[in-house]
Design a protein around this motif. Structure first.
Motif, PDB file in Angstrom:
ATOM      1  N   LEU A 263       0.973  -1.154   0.198  1.00  0.00           N
ATOM      2  CA  LEU A 263      -0.026  -0.096  -0.184  1.00  0.00           C
ATOM      3  C   LEU A 263       0.931   1.219   0.205  1.00  0.00           C
ATOM      4  O   LEU A 263       0.454   2.132  -0.683  1.00  0.00           O
ATOM      5  N   GLN A 264       1.899   1.230   0.655  1.00  0.00           N
ATOM      6  CA  GLN A 264       2.805   2.373   0.787  1.00  0.00           C
ATOM      7  C   GLN A 264       3.558   2.455  -0.402  1.00  0.00           C
ATOM      8  O   GLN A 264       3.542   3.915  -1.032  1.00  0.00           O
ATOM      9  N   ALA A 265       3.934   1.521  -1.267  1.00  0.00           N
ATOM     10  CA  ALA A 265       4.659   1.714  -2.506  1.00  0.00           C
ATOM     11  C   ALA A 265       3.640   2.299  -3.481  1.00  0.00           C
ATOM     12  O   ALA A 265       4.180   2.912  -4.405  1.00  0.00           O
ATOM     13  N   LEU A 266       2.303   1.849  -3.425  1.00  0.00           N
ATOM     14  CA  LEU A 266       1.555   2.043  -4.344  1.00  0.00           C
ATOM     15  C   LEU A 266       1.106   3.624  -4.168  1.00  0.00           C
ATOM     16  O   LEU A 266       0.516   4.287  -5.218  1.00  0.00           O
ATOM     17  N   GLY A 267       0.949   4.182  -3.003  1.00  0.00           N
ATOM     18  CA  GLY A 267       0.742   5.471  -2.960  1.00  0.00           C
ATOM     19  C   GLY A 267      -0.572   5.972  -3.360  1.00  0.00           C
ATOM     20  O   GLY A 267      -1.634   5.193  -3.101  1.00  0.00           O
TER      21      GLY A 267
END
Length: 440
Positions: A263-267
């Motif tokens: 989720l963090q990588a997807l932003g």
């Protein structure tokens, strides 16, 4: 020599509708996204399409005879959504459902148990025109489709799979664009992945409310991820890619949440999740289908190539790595509360040729023997594996690669539709006979 497998272990072969059926415009079937995509210039490597494919729609009795001759217990197939509900909504097509009635009954008549997949990528084009899997409404149309198919066939099939390889539909279809519907938008791809998972969970609830007798589950394409080196960069990238392929789908199903690191990588490209969605996705499943072909070796510097590394590969350029299947199955049993694991696809593409009426595909027979042994090793280490299915029964339309890549244990001459059992099919038949003879 591979030891005997546990009593009740299921052996089978697998296919999918668009890859083998043909009869694209016959008996009321409407186009799917793969009909549209395969007729798009430049989309398919050899410029072909699935209009005829293996003509299984007309030759299914012969094909089921072949299945039965192998001595397998199971035949995994998929229903073509646009064949049974051409517009994806509205009227049902009686002729389309009648075909699957004949197919299921024909398998049972031959002593073969049907394993049904609802969605093997062939979304009706009419639904794609309304937003496809990017539209939340498609989730509800899928639930209706699942209920209808279950009401017609659910009393005679062993299992119902909601989706085959949702990662492929989401990422290859909507992010890289190399598969149907050929879109290139990461945010859309992630929303598609969420809608696929949501439709899976809602379909399971609806099927169980309808009193479904079949075992219910989902099939994922999975691989172990190995860093190319011990560098921190390679290890970090391998961890993230494992999250994008494996944990992104398994964590919601088994834990009711998406992995935080992904989720963090997807932003801003993370999907929109409405209240209650994750609880709807996290429905108990009777089995997890595992499609395995090779491992993934991850490098932060440049793509890792098995051939360049001197490793044996298939005609797809995929490394032959049977130990990865053992590792994958053992880790799934360790990391998630899986009830049953079924290897729903495993096989290799090789450059086969018919010589004097025979196909001597020793490379494929060796590939299968090695991976069957890998499954045995996983069971010995405690993995709850209950079945294994070869991909594929027939050479077929191999998606964006067209007809140039052959995965079948049965050779298909596409000009004449002649079927020829390859040596790998004869090996599988003889292996199963030895397994049967070894049972107490």
């Amino acid at each position: 020599m591979t030891p005997p497998f546990p009593p009740g272990f299921v052996w089978g072969v697998a296919t999918s509708a668009y890859q083998i059926e043909g009869a694209a415009g016959v008996d009321g079937r409407a186009p799917s996204i793969w009909d549209t995509f395969s007729h798009t210039p430049g989309a398919i490597a050899d410029g072909c399409h699935g209009d005829i494919a293996c003509d299984h729609y007309h030759r299914w009795p012969q094909d089921l005879d072949i299945v039965a001759s192998l001595g397998v217990q199971a035949y995994r197939f998929s229903v073509s959504w646009p064949r049974v509900r051409p517009d994806g909504a509205g009227a049902w097509n009686a002729a389309g459902m009648d075909f699957y009635e004949r197919l299921v009954d024909g398998a049972l008549h031959r002593g073969v148990t049907p394993y049904l997949t609802l969605n093997h990528w062939d979304l009706p084009q009419a639904l794609q025109d309304e937003g496809g899997w990017g539209a939340r409404d498609t989730v509800h149309r899928f639930v209706e489709y699942a209920q209808h198919v279950n009401r017609r066939l659910g009393d005679r099939v062993r299992s119902i799979t909601t989706h085959n390889e949702p990662w492929v539909m989401a990422v290859l279809g909507h992010q890289t664009g190399v598969f149907a519907p050929g879109l290139k938008n990461r945010a859309l791809a992630m929303q598609v992945s969420h809608h696929l998972l949501l439709s899976h969970g809602l379909a399971l609830q609806a099927l169980r409310a309808d009193g479904a007798q079949a075992e219910l589950g989902i099939v994922l394409n999975l691989s172990p991820f190995h860093p190319a080196t011990d560098s921190q960069a390679d290890r970090d990238k391998a961890r993230l890619e494992d999250g994008q392929l494996r944990r992104w789908y398994l964590d919601p199903i088994y834990h009711g949440k998406y992995p935080d690191d992904v989720l963090q990588a997807l932003g801003p490209d993370a999907p929109l999740v409405q209240r209650g969605d994750m609880a709807d996705i996290a429905q108990p499943i009777d089995f997890l289908g595992v499609n395995y072909y090779t491992r993934s070796v991850v490098s932060a510097a440049e793509p890792w190539d098995a051939k360049d590394a001197g490793h044996e590969t298939t005609d797809m350029g995929w490394e032959i790595y049977p130990r990865g299947l053992t590792e994958l199955l053992v880790n799934l049993g360790r990391d998630y509360p899986v009830k049953s694991l079924i290897v729903t696809e495993n096989g290799g593409a090789f450059a086969d040729q018919v010589v004097h009426g025979r196909v001597h595909d020793e490379d494929r027979a060796r590939y299968l023997a090695q991976h069957v042994a890998a499954v045995s090793d996983a069971i010995a280490q405690g993995a709850p594996v209950t079945g294994y299915m070869v991909w594929s029964l027939l050479d077929n339309f191999e998606w964006a690669f067209g007809y140039g890549k052959r995965f079948g244990i049965v050779h298909v001459d596409y000009a004449t539709q002649r079927r020829t059992l390859k040596d790998s099919a004869l090996w599988f038949r003889d292996f199963l006979a030895r397994q049967k003879a070894a049972r107490p």
